[in-house]
Scaffold this active site. Structure first.
Site, PDB file in Angstrom:
ATOM      1  CE  LYS A 186      -1.817   2.762   2.782  1.00  0.00           C
ATOM      2  NZ  LYS A 186      -1.674   4.021   2.007  1.00  0.00           N
ATOM      3  N   GLY A 238       7.125   5.453   7.767  1.00  0.00           N
ATOM      4  CA  GLY A 238       6.256   6.629   7.820  1.00  0.00           C
ATOM      5  C   GLY A 238       6.498   7.390   9.103  1.00  0.00           C
ATOM      6  CB  SER A 239       4.533  10.033  10.672  1.00  0.00           C
ATOM      7  OG  SER A 239       3.299   9.368  10.798  1.00  0.00           O
ATOM      8  CB  THR A 240       7.153   8.998  15.269  1.00  0.00           C
ATOM      9  OG1 THR A 240       8.476   8.963  14.698  1.00  0.00           O
ATOM     10  CG2 THR A 240       7.202   8.413  16.668  1.00  0.00           C
ATOM     11  N   GLY A 243       3.363   5.067  13.161  1.00  0.00           N
ATOM     12  CA  GLY A 243       4.153   3.883  13.513  1.00  0.00           C
ATOM     13  C   GLY A 243       3.792   3.346  14.892  1.00  0.00           C
ATOM     14  CD  GLU A 260      13.617   1.154   9.168  1.00  0.00           C
ATOM     15  OE1 GLU A 260      14.137   2.163   9.670  1.00  0.00           O
ATOM     16  OE2 GLU A 260      14.115   0.030   9.232  1.00  0.00           O
ATOM     17  CB  CYS A 294      13.546   9.363   7.332  1.00  0.00           C
ATOM     18  SG  CYS A 294      14.492   8.139   6.417  1.00  0.00           S
ATOM     19  CD  GLU A 391      10.646  13.525  10.513  1.00  0.00           C
ATOM     20  OE1 GLU A 391       9.503  13.131  10.792  1.00  0.00           O
ATOM     21  OE2 GLU A 391      11.480  12.825   9.915  1.00  0.00           O
TER      22      GLU A 391
HETATM   23  P1  NAD Z   1       2.457   8.734   7.419  1.00  0.00           P
HETATM   24  O1  NAD Z   1       2.794   7.995   8.652  1.00  0.00           O
HETATM   25  O2  NAD Z   1       1.392   9.745   7.479  1.00  0.00           O
HETATM   26  O3  NAD Z   1       2.002   7.705   6.279  1.00  0.00           O
HETATM   27  C1  NAD Z   1       2.807   6.651   5.861  1.00  0.00           C
HETATM   28  C2  NAD Z   1       1.933   5.563   5.284  1.00  0.00           C
HETATM   29  O4  NAD Z   1       1.111   5.018   6.310  1.00  0.00           O
HETATM   30  C3  NAD Z   1       0.990   6.013   4.185  1.00  0.00           C
HETATM   31  O5  NAD Z   1       0.927   4.998   3.206  1.00  0.00           O
HETATM   32  C4  NAD Z   1      -0.335   6.133   4.925  1.00  0.00           C
HETATM   33  O6  NAD Z   1      -1.471   5.987   4.086  1.00  0.00           O
HETATM   34  C5  NAD Z   1      -0.236   4.982   5.894  1.00  0.00           C
HETATM   35  N1  NAD Z   1      -1.071   5.087   7.087  1.00  0.00           N
HETATM   36  C6  NAD Z   1      -1.545   6.211   7.673  1.00  0.00           C
HETATM   37  N2  NAD Z   1      -2.262   5.879   8.781  1.00  0.00           N
HETATM   38  C7  NAD Z   1      -2.211   4.530   8.888  1.00  0.00           C
HETATM   39  C8  NAD Z   1      -2.719   3.594   9.834  1.00  0.00           C
HETATM   40  N3  NAD Z   1      -3.444   3.973  10.898  1.00  0.00           N
HETATM   41  N4  NAD Z   1      -2.465   2.277   9.640  1.00  0.00           N
HETATM   42  C9  NAD Z   1      -1.737   1.855   8.599  1.00  0.00           C
HETATM   43  N5  NAD Z   1      -1.223   2.705   7.661  1.00  0.00           N
HETATM   44  C10 NAD Z   1      -1.456   4.024   7.820  1.00  0.00           C
HETATM   45  O7  NAD Z   1       3.849   9.304   6.914  1.00  0.00           O
HETATM   46  P2  NAD Z   1       4.119  10.278   5.700  1.00  0.00           P
HETATM   47  O8  NAD Z   1       3.676  11.625   6.133  1.00  0.00           O
HETATM   48  O9  NAD Z   1       3.595   9.681   4.450  1.00  0.00           O
HETATM   49  O10 NAD Z   1       5.726  10.217   5.613  1.00  0.00           O
HETATM   50  C11 NAD Z   1       6.556  11.066   6.290  1.00  0.00           C
HETATM   51  C12 NAD Z   1       7.165  10.397   7.492  1.00  0.00           C
HETATM   52  O11 NAD Z   1       7.860   9.208   7.115  1.00  0.00           O
HETATM   53  C13 NAD Z   1       8.205  11.243   8.167  1.00  0.00           C
HETATM   54  O12 NAD Z   1       7.990  11.256   9.554  1.00  0.00           O
HETATM   55  C14 NAD Z   1       9.524  10.553   7.862  1.00  0.00           C
HETATM   56  O13 NAD Z   1      10.545  10.745   8.773  1.00  0.00           O
HETATM   57  C15 NAD Z   1       9.106   9.146   7.785  1.00  0.00           C
HETATM   58  N6  NAD Z   1      10.085   8.379   7.016  1.00  0.00           N
HETATM   59  C16 NAD Z   1      10.888   7.492   7.669  1.00  0.00           C
HETATM   60  C17 NAD Z   1      11.864   6.782   6.977  1.00  0.00           C
HETATM   61  C18 NAD Z   1      12.740   5.795   7.658  1.00  0.00           C
HETATM   62  O14 NAD Z   1      13.309   4.951   6.990  1.00  0.00           O
HETATM   63  N7  NAD Z   1      12.893   5.830   8.959  1.00  0.00           N
HETATM   64  C19 NAD Z   1      12.008   6.975   5.614  1.00  0.00           C
HETATM   65  C20 NAD Z   1      11.190   7.906   4.981  1.00  0.00           C
HETATM   66  C21 NAD Z   1      10.211   8.592   5.701  1.00  0.00           C
END
Ligand code: NAD
Length: 486
Positions: A186, A238-240, A243, A260, A294, A391
């Site tokens: 996804k 994705g975001s903390t 996560g 991550e 990130c 961040e």
């Molecule tokens: P986000 O957490 O909003 O979304 C990431 C993904 O999760 C999307 O596909 C979203 O649709 C999905 N999602 C949202 N809510 C969900 C839920 N309740 N259950 C399951 N899936 C859900 O993050 P974003 O805004 O798309 O990305 C930015 C963040 O990603 C930043 O905080 C960045 O630091 C982090 N990031 C981390 C790394 C790493 O390797 N550590 C790499 C790149 C980005």
């Protein structure tokens, strides 16, 4: 602005990839795909329904339980991954253009996305020998031995964010496939199209039906996949906050999970640092992808004795990077990927000004269409300011001052995150000693890059588990010990 003259094959789509074919989604709801450089809606995808999620999981489960993929040897699967690498490379140009149009990453960045994905697939394929190596361990007391089998964990759910939609999915997909798992991917709602080239490459390479599935949608779709009873493992970037929520669900349901997450990494500039050399790597290590990376070190810790010199170098280097149309080959900084992210970044800039940070370049939104914020350098940032702790995920770096090396290391470690980091020094030994004292998952000495062969992951609020290397591959395995008398 120059828009692609190439006809992109996917713009408005109404299908999902299930059971080896593109099939119309059952959902009627749709999500727009917006060009962040212009604000124009140029594509749309299905916002998958509960029935679509069910169908995708059913496809992955059937392929895992009775399909050929988990029963092939790792070497046979590696052959398919190698073919897939070639197929991804063949699609480099439309993949890159679609990616840039989805999230505004400069074309100079996305033009390497297919080669990067191919490199990951090839490296992971090379781990087949490790995966299939005979592993027999004698009982320490003698008289018996144990055959250790590395088996695929099962159908996996792979969820990616929007900043690097190809890389962050392929680093999950490649090891999952080599392990013998099946997957439902996804992508983020704002970057749902570029990943279709990877699906196409998997199909062209001969990945059997049902092994790779793709659904599009937002957080609710991700959550339904995570909580699905047949999901054997979740890999999330994705975001903390999201996560944490996924980690809680996986804890409750006892599913293995890799997270991550976000970061707030520091570059420690030692007194003997070569600032000309630092200038050459600064954009990539502190503001890559318009600050939407990130692991970048967005807190630059400069010794008081060289503070003004560092601020001057950082300001001149960032100010020299061209911002504009991400399709121009010399563009260094594009727009933010979404309107919402632009607003988040502008909020941080307002807060920083109110808390007393000094803007040395940038500091505001760019007039006109699109979601542009000027690349910004903030001086006189103190450790307690919000911009020094949270961040930003945008083109903003802060320069902080330190008096002693111990203070610099304490400052670098004074964060809830622990993902990246850098040390700039002319002495390899001193740089290594400082890196060893940093509480973080990865540190670069005078440069930063991730290595497909070495673990990459975050500590504390930056995540759980690692990707890349045999350690990343192990996350898609479950172990079985078969004991026998000898
Ligand atoms: P986000 O957490 O909003 O979304 C990431 C993904 O999760 C999307 O596909 C979203 O649709 C999905 N999602 C949202 N809510 C969900 C839920 N309740 N259950 C399951 N899936 C859900 O993050 P974003 O805004 O798309 O990305 C930015 C963040 O990603 C930043 O905080 C960045 O630091 C982090 N990031 C981390 C790394 C790493 O390797 N550590 C790499 C790149 C980005």
């Amino acid at each position: 602005m120059t828009r692609p003259s190439l006809d992109l094959p996917w713009t408005h789509v109404d299908d999902l990839y299930l059971d080896g074919a593109w099939r119309p989604a059952l959902a009627t709801a749709r999500l727009p795909v917006v060009d962040p450089a212009t604000g124009e809606e140029w594509g749309s995808v299905p916002d998958a329904s509960a029935e679509d999620v069910e169908a995708a999981m059913a496809s992955a489960v059937a392929a895992f339980r009775s399909g050929p993929w988990p029963r092939l040897s790792p070497s046979e699967r590696a052959e398919v991954l190698l073919r897939m690498a070639e197929e991804v490379e063949k699609r480099a140009e439309p993949l890159s253009w679609t990616n840039t149009r989805e999230n505004g990453s400069p074309i100079a960045e996305t033009s390497g996305a297919a080669a990067n994905a191919a490199g990951i697939l090839r490296h992971v394929a090379s781990l087949a020998a490790w995966l299939e190596a005979e592993d027999v361990r004698p009982f320490p007391a003698g008289g018996a031995e144990t055959v250790v089998r590395r088996e695929p964990v099962g159908p996996c759910v792979l969820i990616a964010p929007w900043n690097f939609p190809i890389n962050l999915m392929v680093i999950k997909l490649a090891p999952a496939l080599l392990a013998g798992c099946t997957v439902v991917m996804k992508p983020a709602e704002s970057t749902p199209l570029s990943i279709r080239f990877v699906v196409e490459a998997a199909e062209a390479a001969g990945v059997p039906a049902g092994v790779v599935n793709l659904v599009t949608g937002g957080g609710a779709v991700g959550e339904a996949l995570v909580r699905h009873p047949d999901t054997a493992k979740v890999a999330f970037t994705g975001s903390t906050p999201v996560g944490r929520r996924i980690g809680a669900a996986c804890g409750e349901l006892l599913k293995p999970v890799t997270l991550e997450l976000g970061g707030k990494s520091s570059a420690i500039v030692l007194e003997d640092a070569d600032l000309d050399a630092m200038a050459k790597v600064l954009v990539r290590s502190s503001m890559r992808n318009t600050g939407q990376t990130c692991y970048i070190s967005t807190r630059i810790l400069a010794p008081a004795s060289r503070y003004d010199e560092v601020v001057e170098m950082v300001t001149a280097t960032i100010a020299a990077g061209k911002q504009g149309d991400p399709f121009e080959p010399d563009t260094v900084f594009g727009p933010l990927a979404t309107r919402a992210q632009r607003d988040v970044v502008l909020g941080f800039l307002e807060g920083a000004a109110a808390e007393g940070a000094r803007v040395t370049t940038g500091g505001a939104a760019v007039d006109g269409p699109g979601f542009f914020v000027q690349p910004t350098v903030l001086a006189d940032v103190t450790p307690s300011m919000t911009v020094a702790r949270e961040e930003v995920f945008g083109p903003v770096v802060s320069v902080l001052r330190y008096e002693t090396l111990d203070e610099a290391i304490a400052l670098a470690n004074d964060t809830s995150f622990g993902l990246g980091g850098l040390v700039f020094s002319s002495s390899p030994q001193r740089a290594l000693e400082v890196a060893e004292r940093m509480d973080t998952g990865s540190v670069g000495l005078n440069f930063f890059a991730s290595n497909h062969a070495a673990p990459f992951g975050g500590r504390h609020d930056s995540g759980l588990g690692v990707e890349y290397g045999v350690e990343g591959l192990s996350a898609y395995l479950t172990f079985k010990s078969i004991h026998r008398r000898v």
